[in-house]
Design an enzyme around this catalytic site. Structure first.
Site, PDB file in Angstrom:
ATOM      1  CG  HIS A  41       0.452   0.141   2.514  1.00  0.00           C
ATOM      2  ND1 HIS A  41       0.631  -0.727   3.053  1.00  0.00           N
ATOM      3  CD2 HIS A  41       0.256   1.618   3.515  1.00  0.00           C
ATOM      4  CE1 HIS A  41       1.252  -0.329   4.409  1.00  0.00           C
ATOM      5  NE2 HIS A  41       1.338   0.498   4.218  1.00  0.00           N
ATOM      6  CG  HIS A 127       7.655   4.879   1.417  1.00  0.00           C
ATOM      7  ND1 HIS A 127       7.223   6.160   1.560  1.00  0.00           N
ATOM      8  CD2 HIS A 127       7.704   3.607   2.008  1.00  0.00           C
ATOM      9  CE1 HIS A 127       7.288   5.509   2.993  1.00  0.00           C
ATOM     10  NE2 HIS A 127       7.397   4.563   3.331  1.00  0.00           N
TER      11      HIS A 127
END
Length: 179
Positions: A41, A127
């Site tokens: 995620h 990220h």
């Protein structure tokens, strides 16, 4: 206080999770803990522990902010790490700069702040964490290869963390990014 931790994140489509996970596995890097494919995620706001009423308020505010936001595309295009360069704590895949992603993250942060959450003050560094704790015999070297994939940002999720499970993130509530 509830001992479970919560966070809002941009969900990756299942096929994108599979592709990114495989790209990481192909690198054959000796990290102690790999992130489970289903747990991939992009975190937008880490909440920590929370009471149900505060979570409910945050979810309501997030839903309001996402109305009319609209889907958009993101490109995963780099690898990086956090921690010591020769022995990183976190190995991640980075996304190309995206004003839409920055706006989405700011909207989610503001919604959580309005619900009373005290959020991290660190700048947002988008990220996708892939692995933790370098365990190589040699110093870490950032791979020359880069991940290459695009995915549609279509859903924000409130995740609940279960440290004793694999995968460890449970979807508590989902919010479509509606056009």
């Amino acid at each position: 206080m509830n001992r479970q931790h919560y966070f809002f994140a941009l969900a990756l489509p299942p096929e994108s999770k599979k592709q990114l996970h495989q790209q990481f596995l192909n690198l054959h890097l000796p990290f102690a803990r790999l992130v489970h494919e289903q747990d991939l995620h992009l975190t937008l706001a880490f909440l920590g522990g929370a009471e149900e009423d505060q979570l409910s308020r945050a979810c309501g505010y997030v839903a309001e902010r996402l109305e009319g936001f609209g889907t958009f595309s993101l490109a995963v295009q780099s690898f990086g790490c956090f921690g010591r360069v020769d022995s990183p704590r976190i190995f991640w895949a980075g996304v190309k700069d995206s004003p839409r992603l920055m706006s989405l993250q700011q909207s989610v942060q503001e919604a959580c702040g309005k619900a009373g959450f005290q959020l991290e003050a660190r700048p947002f560094r988008p990220h996708i964490t892939l692995a933790r704790k370098w365990r190589g015999e040699e110093p870490f070297q950032l791979p020359a290869a880069s991940p290459m994939m695009e995915f549609a940002a279509e859903k924000v999720v409130l995740y609940r963390t279960h440290l004793d499970r694999t995968p460890k993130y449970e979807e508590a509530q989902a919010f479509a990014i509606i056009t």
